[in-house]
Design a protein around this motif. Structure first.
Motif, short mmCIF file in Angstrom:
data_model
loop_
_atom_site.label_atom_id
_atom_site.label_comp_id
_atom_site.label_asym_id
_atom_site.label_seq_id
_atom_site.Cartn_x
_atom_site.Cartn_y
_atom_site.Cartn_z
N VAL A 27 -9.31 -22.99 38.39
CA VAL A 27 -9.44 -21.56 38.09
C VAL A 27 -8.06 -20.91 38.07
O VAL A 27 -7.75 -20.10 37.19
CB VAL A 27 -10.37 -20.85 39.10
N HIS A 28 -7.23 -21.26 39.03
CA HIS A 28 -5.88 -20.67 39.10
C HIS A 28 -5.06 -21.02 37.86
O HIS A 28 -4.20 -20.22 37.45
CB HIS A 28 -5.18 -21.16 40.37
N ALA A 29 -5.33 -22.16 37.25
CA ALA A 29 -4.60 -22.54 36.04
C ALA A 29 -4.80 -21.52 34.91
O ALA A 29 -3.95 -21.37 34.04
CB ALA A 29 -5.05 -23.93 35.58
N ARG A 30 -5.92 -20.77 34.96
CA ARG A 30 -6.18 -19.74 33.94
C ARG A 30 -5.19 -18.59 34.06
O ARG A 30 -5.05 -17.80 33.15
CB ARG A 30 -7.61 -19.19 34.04
N ALA A 31 -4.51 -18.49 35.20
CA ALA A 31 -3.52 -17.44 35.40
C ALA A 31 -2.30 -17.63 34.51
O ALA A 31 -1.47 -16.73 34.41
CB ALA A 31 -3.09 -17.39 36.86
N ALA A 32 -2.20 -18.79 33.84
CA ALA A 32 -1.09 -19.01 32.92
C ALA A 32 -1.16 -18.03 31.75
O ALA A 32 -0.14 -17.69 31.16
CB ALA A 32 -1.11 -20.45 32.40
N HIS A 33 -2.35 -17.54 31.44
CA HIS A 33 -2.49 -16.53 30.39
C HIS A 33 -2.06 -15.18 30.97
O HIS A 33 -2.62 -14.74 31.98
CB HIS A 33 -3.94 -16.46 29.90
N PRO A 34 -1.09 -14.51 30.36
CA PRO A 34 -0.57 -13.27 30.94
C PRO A 34 -1.63 -12.19 31.16
O PRO A 34 -1.59 -11.47 32.17
CB PRO A 34 0.48 -12.79 29.93
N GLY A 35 -2.59 -12.06 30.26
CA GLY A 35 -3.63 -11.05 30.42
C GLY A 35 -4.53 -11.33 31.61
O GLY A 35 -4.93 -10.42 32.33
N VAL A 36 -4.83 -12.60 31.83
CA VAL A 36 -5.66 -13.00 32.96
C VAL A 36 -4.91 -12.73 34.26
O VAL A 36 -5.47 -12.18 35.22
CB VAL A 36 -6.09 -14.48 32.85
N ALA A 37 -3.64 -13.09 34.29
CA ALA A 37 -2.83 -12.87 35.50
C ALA A 37 -2.71 -11.37 35.80
O ALA A 37 -2.83 -10.96 36.95
CB ALA A 37 -1.44 -13.48 35.32
#
Length: 182
Positions: A27-37
């Motif tokens: 799930v944390h890997a999705r934080a690579a997308h700037p909008g998600v982060a």
């Protein structure tokens, strides 16, 4: 059961499972997308000390004056769930995840249960019962944001949300039962 000790080694009783680690990493890997982060950071900040949910309750009490007392009870239940989560953290003392880089700073070192999730779970039940139908999906997003931000294990969030739902449900029943006269 795969559990980790304070150094991150598998085998510690009461620690997060290997599955917790794998889910958090995914799930944390999705934080690579700037909008998600960005969204995870915003939700994390808004949820600090239950602030978002207290604001929702206060706004509901002001906007819905015929049900002001119900909104204030719901707000108190939400705050109580947050405080219960904080208290349990001091007892359990599970360290926050160290195998992912957190996106946000946290108010404390302990992760179980998630107080953000406890307040969100309580808000979903308490405010949802008052017709604030946007709150449950926002509460779910708040819970997910704690994983994306890398500051809680899935079991922390699940336990926090369950604590919040239970607190709001039991508190609402007691409040309702206490208000009846027979």
């Amino acid at each position: 059961m795969d559990e980790l000790d304070e150094t991150g080694r598998i085998g510690a009783p009461g620690g997060p499972s290997g599955l917790d680690h794998r889910i958090l990493s995914a799930v944390h890997a999705r934080a690579a997308h700037p909008g998600v982060a960005r969204a995870a950071r915003a939700l994390s900040r808004a949820g600090e000390h239950g602030a978002l949910w207290l604001a929702v309750g206060a706004a509901g009490a002001v906007a819905d004056s015929p049900r002001r007392a119900a909104w204030l009870r719901a707000t108190a239940l939400t705050a109580g769930a947050h405080l219960a989560g904080m208290g349990l953290k001091r007892i359990v003392r599970r360290p926050r995840p160290r195998h992912v880089e957190p996106l946000v700073r946290t108010a404390g070192r302990h992760s179980f249960p998630s107080s953000h999730a406890a307040a969100a779970g309580a808000a979903a039940v308490a405010y949802g019962a008052l017709g604030a139908y946007a709150v449950p999906p926002l509460a779910a997003a708040m819970c997910l944001s704690r994983l994306v931000a890398g500051v809680h294990y899935p079991s922390d969030v699940a336990a926090g949300a369950a604590l919040g739902v239970l607190t709001a449900s039991l508190g609402a029943r007691r409040t309702t039962a206490g208000g009846r006269r027979g």
